[in-house]
Design an enzyme around this catalytic site. Structure first.
Site, PDB file in Angstrom:
ATOM      1  N   HIS A  47       8.668  30.361  93.778  1.00 17.83           N
ATOM      2  CA  HIS A  47       8.490  29.202  94.901  1.00 17.83           C
ATOM      3  C   HIS A  47       9.419  28.361  95.087  1.00 17.83           C
ATOM      4  O   HIS A  47       9.872  27.470  96.335  1.00 17.83           O
ATOM      5  CB  HIS A  47       7.534  28.709  95.198  1.00 17.83           C
ATOM      6  CG  HIS A  47       6.162  29.494  94.990  1.00 17.83           C
ATOM      7  ND1 HIS A  47       5.106  29.946  94.000  1.00 17.83           N
ATOM      8  CD2 HIS A  47       5.272  29.092  96.370  1.00 17.83           C
ATOM      9  CE1 HIS A  47       4.448  29.844  94.910  1.00 17.83           C
ATOM     10  NE2 HIS A  47       4.223  30.188  95.951  1.00 17.83           N
ATOM     11  N   HIS A  54       6.478  37.576  97.728  1.00 19.10           N
ATOM     12  CA  HIS A  54       5.601  37.793  96.748  1.00 19.10           C
ATOM     13  C   HIS A  54       4.015  37.722  97.422  1.00 19.10           C
ATOM     14  O   HIS A  54       3.423  37.759  98.819  1.00 19.10           O
ATOM     15  CB  HIS A  54       4.988  36.912  95.971  1.00 19.10           C
ATOM     16  CG  HIS A  54       4.617  35.436  96.033  1.00 19.10           C
ATOM     17  ND1 HIS A  54       5.969  34.857  96.309  1.00 19.10           N
ATOM     18  CD2 HIS A  54       4.281  34.863  96.365  1.00 19.10           C
ATOM     19  CE1 HIS A  54       5.302  33.133  97.024  1.00 19.10           C
ATOM     20  NE2 HIS A  54       4.429  33.148  96.779  1.00 19.10           N
ATOM     21  N   CYS A  89      -6.620  29.314  99.610  1.00 17.08           N
ATOM     22  CA  CYS A  89      -5.770  30.665  99.730  1.00 17.08           C
ATOM     23  C   CYS A  89      -5.239  29.892  98.019  1.00 17.08           C
ATOM     24  O   CYS A  89      -5.358  29.605  97.259  1.00 17.08           O
ATOM     25  CB  CYS A  89      -4.345  29.699 100.398  1.00 17.08           C
ATOM     26  SG  CYS A  89      -3.578  28.438 100.116  1.00 17.08           S
ATOM     27  N   HIS A  91      -3.536  33.249  94.883  1.00 13.59           N
ATOM     28  CA  HIS A  91      -2.335  34.097  94.621  1.00 13.59           C
ATOM     29  C   HIS A  91      -3.352  35.391  93.799  1.00 13.59           C
ATOM     30  O   HIS A  91      -3.479  34.856  92.700  1.00 13.59           O
ATOM     31  CB  HIS A  91      -0.577  33.843  93.944  1.00 13.59           C
ATOM     32  CG  HIS A  91      -0.287  33.086  94.307  1.00 13.59           C
ATOM     33  ND1 HIS A  91       0.116  31.990  94.571  1.00 13.59           N
ATOM     34  CD2 HIS A  91       0.802  32.979  95.818  1.00 13.59           C
ATOM     35  CE1 HIS A  91       0.509  31.217  94.961  1.00 13.59           C
ATOM     36  NE2 HIS A  91       1.158  32.010  95.725  1.00 13.59           N
ATOM     37  N   GLU A 109     -12.499  27.675  93.160  1.00 10.00           N
ATOM     38  CA  GLU A 109     -12.658  26.199  94.702  1.00 10.00           C
ATOM     39  C   GLU A 109     -13.255  25.010  95.190  1.00 10.00           C
ATOM     40  O   GLU A 109     -13.475  24.214  95.034  1.00 10.00           O
ATOM     41  CB  GLU A 109     -11.367  25.770  95.419  1.00 10.00           C
ATOM     42  CG  GLU A 109     -10.086  26.753  94.626  1.00 10.00           C
ATOM     43  CD  GLU A 109      -8.832  26.381  95.352  1.00 10.00           C
ATOM     44  OE1 GLU A 109      -9.323  26.669  96.491  1.00 10.00           O
ATOM     45  OE2 GLU A 109      -7.785  26.497  94.870  1.00 10.00           O
ATOM     46  N   TYR A 125       5.456  36.187 105.696  1.00  7.88           N
ATOM     47  CA  TYR A 125       6.647  34.258 106.498  1.00  7.88           C
ATOM     48  C   TYR A 125       7.051  33.709 105.233  1.00  7.88           C
ATOM     49  O   TYR A 125       6.830  34.204 103.814  1.00  7.88           O
ATOM     50  CB  TYR A 125       5.080  33.658 106.688  1.00  7.88           C
ATOM     51  CG  TYR A 125       4.600  32.853 106.360  1.00  7.88           C
ATOM     52  CD1 TYR A 125       4.211  32.244 104.905  1.00  7.88           C
ATOM     53  CD2 TYR A 125       2.524  33.729 105.831  1.00  7.88           C
ATOM     54  CE1 TYR A 125       3.325  32.429 103.944  1.00  7.88           C
ATOM     55  CE2 TYR A 125       1.667  33.103 105.505  1.00  7.88           C
ATOM     56  CZ  TYR A 125       2.721  32.346 104.090  1.00  7.88           C
ATOM     57  OH  TYR A 125       1.435  32.139 103.072  1.00  7.88           O
ATOM     58  N   GLU A 136       7.731  29.603 100.377  1.00 10.85           N
ATOM     59  CA  GLU A 136       6.491  30.107 100.257  1.00 10.85           C
ATOM     60  C   GLU A 136       7.598  31.266 100.636  1.00 10.85           C
ATOM     61  O   GLU A 136       7.564  31.424 102.191  1.00 10.85           O
ATOM     62  CB  GLU A 136       5.511  29.972 101.526  1.00 10.85           C
ATOM     63  CG  GLU A 136       4.795  28.545 100.568  1.00 10.85           C
ATOM     64  CD  GLU A 136       3.663  28.707  99.680  1.00 10.85           C
ATOM     65  OE1 GLU A 136       4.280  30.226  99.600  1.00 10.85           O
ATOM     66  OE2 GLU A 136       3.221  27.955  99.029  1.00 10.85           O
ATOM     67  N   GLU A 138       6.300  34.911 101.335  1.00 10.32           N
ATOM     68  CA  GLU A 138       5.089  35.912 100.979  1.00 10.32           C
ATOM     69  C   GLU A 138       4.270  36.495 102.276  1.00 10.32           C
ATOM     70  O   GLU A 138       4.685  36.679 103.594  1.00 10.32           O
ATOM     71  CB  GLU A 138       3.430  34.640 101.409  1.00 10.32           C
ATOM     72  CG  GLU A 138       3.875  33.075  99.949  1.00 10.32           C
ATOM     73  CD  GLU A 138       2.370  32.332  99.659  1.00 10.32           C
ATOM     74  OE1 GLU A 138       1.881  32.527  98.607  1.00 10.32           O
ATOM     75  OE2 GLU A 138       1.276  32.067 101.020  1.00 10.32           O
ATOM     76  N   TRP A 181       2.427  26.172 106.384  1.00  9.93           N
ATOM     77  CA  TRP A 181       2.047  28.254 106.384  1.00  9.93           C
ATOM     78  C   TRP A 181       0.416  28.551 107.586  1.00  9.93           C
ATOM     79  O   TRP A 181       0.148  29.463 107.950  1.00  9.93           O
ATOM     80  CB  TRP A 181       1.816  28.964 105.385  1.00  9.93           C
ATOM     81  CG  TRP A 181      -0.003  28.040 104.853  1.00  9.93           C
ATOM     82  CD1 TRP A 181      -1.059  28.538 104.261  1.00  9.93           C
ATOM     83  CD2 TRP A 181       0.466  27.068 103.249  1.00  9.93           C
ATOM     84  NE1 TRP A 181      -1.626  27.642 103.498  1.00  9.93           N
ATOM     85  CE2 TRP A 181      -0.808  26.927 102.780  1.00  9.93           C
ATOM     86  CE3 TRP A 181       1.487  26.615 103.073  1.00  9.93           C
ATOM     87  CZ2 TRP A 181      -1.267  26.052 101.440  1.00  9.93           C
ATOM     88  CZ3 TRP A 181       1.066  25.670 101.690  1.00  9.93           C
ATOM     89  CH2 TRP A 181       0.407  25.809 101.378  1.00  9.93           C
TER      90      TRP A 181
END
Length: 203
Positions: A47, A54, A89, A91, A109, A125, A136, A138, A181
């Site tokens: 990042h 990624h 959100c 990874h 979460e 994006y 970001e 991604e 995002w």
């Protein structure tokens, strides 16, 4: 638009702990422009500007009334703290299917698993975060679904939650900051969101 603060004293998650250097580093899956895996990189390094492309995922969960579950990221997050964003959100771990990662992280979460979860496409994006200087870059796998159990958000990850209609979302966006995002992933997921919630929900 009831807003529910997160509470409780749950332990810091592995992802957050690793980001702060108190555990093994989290590795992300690097991809090319077609989404093909080409390697791995440590989460924070991926990042740092200009960012490394990624794999990521974004989840949009709705209640039976067609309201979107938003989360406000905890103030202790190293990236985009205190801003509103989509339901979840994150990874995938290297080699972890994005669907599996999305379901896993949502449960971690929010303290509840989706009642239904379906794929909603992908979007690529490049969004810098003005506050932190992180980027970001991604290739994001999108998911939309339903939540029926009462969320029990982890306060280390989520400051508060809210179920919102499209009009309430527009008002909330006028009042406070959202993740860089958010609109990109919401717009990309809209066709599946509309199939899921029905046109009467207004998404």
């Amino acid at each position: 638009m009831p807003i529910t603060p997160a509470n409780g004293g749950s332990a810091e998650t592995a992802e957050t702990a690793a980001s702060s250097g108190s555990a093994e580093p989290i590795m992300l899956e690097l991809v090319d422009e077609d989404g093909t895996t080409i390697g791995t990189a440590e989460k924070l390094s991926a990042h740092l500007a200009p960012g490394k492309l990624h794999r990521a995922f974004s989840v949009f969960l709705f209640d039976d009334e067609g309201r979107l579950l938003l989360q406000r990221r905890a103030l202790g997050k190293y990236h985009s703290p205190g801003v509103w964003s989509n339901t979840c959100c994150g990874h995938p771990y290297p080699g972890e299917p994005p669907f599996v990662a999305a379901a896993r992280r949502t449960a971690e979460e929010l303290g509840t698993a989706p009642a239904l979860l379906r794929e909603a496409g992908t979007v690529r994006y490049n969004h810098p975060d003005p506050a932190s200087g992180l980027v970001e870059q991604e290739y994001n796998h999108l998911f939309a679904g339903l939540v029926r159990a009462t969320p029990r958000p982890d306060p280390e990850e989520i400051g508060e939650i809210a179920f919102v209609t499209p009009d309430e979302l527009a008002k909330l966006r006028d009042e406070g900051p959202f993740s860089a995002w958010f609109m990109t992933v919401l717009d990309a997921a809209r066709p599946t969101v509309r199939e899921l919630t029905g046109t009467a929900a207004g998404w």
